[in-house]
Design a protein around this motif. Structure first.
Motif, mmCIF file in Angstrom:
data_model
loop_
_atom_site.group_PDB
_atom_site.id
_atom_site.type_symbol
_atom_site.label_atom_id
_atom_site.label_comp_id
_atom_site.label_asym_id
_atom_site.label_seq_id
_atom_site.Cartn_x
_atom_site.Cartn_y
_atom_site.Cartn_z
ATOM 1 N N ALA A 218 -17.798 5.484 -17.542
ATOM 2 C CA ALA A 218 -19.135 4.913 -17.334
ATOM 3 C C ALA A 218 -19.418 4.803 -15.839
ATOM 4 C CB ALA A 218 -19.242 3.540 -18.000
ATOM 5 N N GLY A 219 -18.401 4.399 -15.079
ATOM 6 C CA GLY A 219 -18.539 4.316 -13.623
ATOM 7 C C GLY A 219 -18.814 5.692 -13.013
ATOM 8 N N MET B 204 -18.066 8.983 -23.530
ATOM 9 C CA MET B 204 -17.600 7.651 -23.945
ATOM 10 C C MET B 204 -17.558 7.539 -25.473
ATOM 11 S SD MET B 204 -19.914 5.460 -21.259
ATOM 12 C CE MET B 204 -19.467 3.806 -21.817
ATOM 13 N N GLY C 290 -20.283 8.095 -14.479
ATOM 14 C CA GLY C 290 -21.681 8.367 -14.817
ATOM 15 C C GLY C 290 -22.615 7.733 -13.786
ATOM 16 N N MET D 66 -9.687 1.191 -23.012
ATOM 17 C CA MET D 66 -10.897 0.471 -22.590
ATOM 18 C C MET D 66 -11.182 0.735 -21.118
ATOM 19 S SD MET D 66 -12.777 -2.452 -23.800
ATOM 20 C CE MET D 66 -14.275 -1.600 -23.468
ATOM 21 N N ALA D 67 -10.136 0.641 -20.291
ATOM 22 C CA ALA D 67 -10.308 0.853 -18.847
ATOM 23 C C ALA D 67 -10.731 2.294 -18.566
ATOM 24 C CB ALA D 67 -9.018 0.526 -18.105
ATOM 25 N N ILE E 58 -12.462 4.330 -20.561
ATOM 26 C CA ILE E 58 -13.869 4.539 -20.934
ATOM 27 C C ILE E 58 -14.774 3.880 -19.893
ATOM 28 C CG2 ILE E 58 -15.605 4.171 -22.716
ATOM 29 C CD1 ILE E 58 -13.350 4.140 -24.770
ATOM 30 N N GLN E 59 -14.321 2.747 -19.399
ATOM 31 C CA GLN E 59 -15.097 2.066 -18.368
ATOM 32 C C GLN E 59 -15.162 2.908 -17.088
ATOM 33 O OE1 GLN E 59 -13.374 -1.476 -16.726
ATOM 34 N NE2 GLN E 59 -15.322 -2.532 -16.786
#
Ligand SMILES: [Fe+2]
Ligand SMILES: [Fe+2]
Ligand SMILES: [Fe+2]
Lengths: 316, 252
Positions: A76-77, A49, A79, A69-70, A72-73
């Motif tokens: 994170a998901g 990220m 992860g 943005m989506a 990178i999100q």
């Protein structure tokens, strides 16, 4: 049943293509290999990220900003799913983060390179997510149920990331001279690191043999790397970019693209911690993890306080 | 001011509020206290960028497409931006950001409720859709404020500090100018007074539940909706607009 009989029975299940689930018996080596691999994969999603976050605030259009943005999100998901899959081995996320901070757990070395221009948002999606798809499509067939299912879910999103990244770099490659230069420069910097993402040659890869026997991996590093090269070379040519390798040539007999030897000294150097961003990535993660301590403490204290209150109400 | 110009200004105000709020939240990327919260913050940032895009596009249509939505976001300077001062304030710690979010989303919730009855169809549709999002922002941030107030001494202290610092920017949310006058008279928007009354009640309620003291009004600053900002906005725009400004001929 003796240990040997259990091991033999386990191997039979693997050979028959069965999925292993968390409550099933499994050899220690299988457990350790998978835990190491899944937790490192989780850390990679999270550390990944950072280089993309480096351009989030500077994305050049509303559309580009939303897509980045989506993306990178999504990472994170990924992860999150992977930490959960790794937690099936009885070690929780907080402990895994400690292992990351102590250096005991690694993450993909690709994220130890800096994202210097907006074109890198293209190259990362195209090459890094592109390499990840090749690897993860294979891992979706792996013998451990929770990992295999996480990979199936994740692969769909990686496909979007790869196409969006390619779109960024394709647009730049057909843009102004400055944009073209940025696009080519970005490919020059990310090409070899992305080839290294598949790991060392099979002969030099310490875990490959067992991993193949246990069907944690079902294809070798070199096979996967070659698949990635063949795809990516064509994609680069399609948008008028040059693969930075003087020896690149197409072998008509094997129908594969051949490349120069990879600089494995560079690879091991970065793995050992000497890449341009190793220190930065890890210290960023540590810093914000520490800064968030009071928030986590607050959330925990709040829960305890709520519980006390509701117990007091009950006993009244 | 004629209705069309007022409507353009008003769309820009709504768009800028969302854009700047989103940009600030995006600064939290990979800096959250834990992963789930990182994801929640980026969710809210994405909502904001979506809202901004919708309003920039509407403004772009209203000015006959002489400027694209991207031009409006990335090629206007600080004196041409109409966001509230609260949105542009630096993030501070997590309590500071959540306090900002709470004060703003309470405002946005009541504003979008009111705009859901606007007689401008586009604005009405926008408000109805955005209301769902800001209701979630409100819930998320108010739950955090209550946790801060009922968590540890440190969280209470940090939340109180944030409230003390940010309170001076809250009158700015309700400032009205010629834009509002025109749009109130045509039934496109409502007077901010009605929003402010509801906002005050809710804020009081949540602060009480969180053992936080609303400070005396001191050094109140206003001007965002008229393009008079704090020094922070210029730096934010510098970063946000960098590529569009450095490569004016490029398409991305
Ligand atoms: Fe991912
Ligand atoms: Fe991945
Ligand atoms: Fe990805």
């Amino acid at each position: 049943m003796t240990e040997e009989e259990k091991t033999a029975q386990f191997q039979q299940r693997i050979d028959a293509g069965e999925k292993i689930e968390p409550l099933d018996w499994m050899p220690d080596g299988y457990k350790q290999t998978l835990f190491r691999q899944i937790s490192q994969h989780a850390h990679s999603e999270i550390i990944g990220m950072q280089p993309e976050g480096n351009w989030l605030l500077r994305a050049p259009s509303l559309r580009a900003k939303k897509i980045l943005m989506a993306k990178i999100q999504d990472e994170a998901g990924h992860g999150l799913y992977l930490y959960s899959a790794a937690e099936t081995f009885g070690i929780d996320r907080a402990e895994m983060i400690d292992m990351l901070h102590s250096g005991q757990a690694k993450y993909s070395s690709i994220f130890n390179y800096p994202a210097l221009t907006w074109a890198d948002m293209g190259a990362i999606g195209w090459l890094v997510d592109g390499a990840a798809i090749v690897n993860q499509t294979m891992l979706a067939k792996c013998s451990y149920g929770p990992y295999s299912r996480a990979m199936v879910r994740i692969c769909k999103e990686e496909g979007f990331h790869q196409r969006q990244g390619y779109e960024i770099i394709a647009k730049m490659a057909s843009g102004t001279p400055a944009q073209k230069e940025m696009a080519q420069d970005s490919l020059n910097r990310w090409w070899e690191p992305s080839l290294m993402m598949f790991g060392p040659h099979d002969a030099d890869s310490p875990h490959t043999q067992n991993s193949m026997k246990w069907k944690i991996k079902v294809e070798s590093n070199d096979t996967l790397r070659q698949r990635f090269i063949d795809r990516t070379v064509e994609q680069a040519h399609h948008i008028g970019l040059t693969i930075p390798d003087k020896n690149l040539k197409y072998n008509k007999e094997t129908m594969h693209w051949e490349i120069s030897p990879i600089n494995w000294d560079e690879f091991w150097n970065v793995v050992k911690g000497n890449g341009p961003c190793n220190h930065q990535r890890l210290s960023h993660h540590k810093k914000y993890h520490q800064e968030g301590q009071w928030v986590r403490d607050c959330a925990r204290a709040f829960e305890v306080n709520q519980m006390k209150e509701s117990n007091a109400v009950k006993s009244n | 001011m004629n209705t069309k110009d007022a409507l353009i200004n008003y769309c820009l105000r709504l768009a800028d509020n969302s854009m700047i709020s989103g940009q600030r939240l995006a600064e939290w990327n990979s800096c959250g206290p834990y992963l789930e919260e990182d994801i929640a913050l980026s969710n809210m940032a994405l909502d904001f960028f979506g809202q901004a895009e919708t309003m920039y596009e509407y403004a772009s249509q209203l000015i006959n497409n002489n400027k694209s939505a991207d031009d409006l976001a990335f090629r206007r300077s600080e004196r041409e931006y109409f966001n509230c001062l609260l949105a542009e304030q630096p993030n501070g710690d997590f309590a500071f950001t959540m306090m900002k979010q709470f004060l703003f989303s309470t405002y946005a919730k009541f504003l979008y409720e009111a705009l859901s009855a606007s007689n401008d169809e586009t604005l009405k549709g926008f408000a109805e859709r955005s209301l769902k999002e800001v209701k979630y922002h409100f819930r998320h941030s108010s739950e955090w404020i209550i946790r801060f107030g009922n968590g540890t001494d440190e969280s209470l202290k940090r939340a109180q500090f944030a409230l003390d610092e940010l309170w001076r920017f809250t009158d700015d949310l309700f400032c009205m100018n010629a834009t509002d006058e025109e749009l109130i008279s045509t039934g496109i928007t409502v007077s901010s007074d009605s929003i402010a009354a509801k906002w005050n009640l809710t804020v009081k309620e949540i602060m009480q539940a969180s053992h936080l003291t609303i400070p005396e009004k001191f050094n109140v600053i206003t001007g965002g909706y008229s393009g008079i900002h704090s020094e922070h906005l210029g730096h934010l725009l510098c970063e946000m607009q960098y590529l569009q400004r450095a490569y004016p001929d490029a398409k991305w």
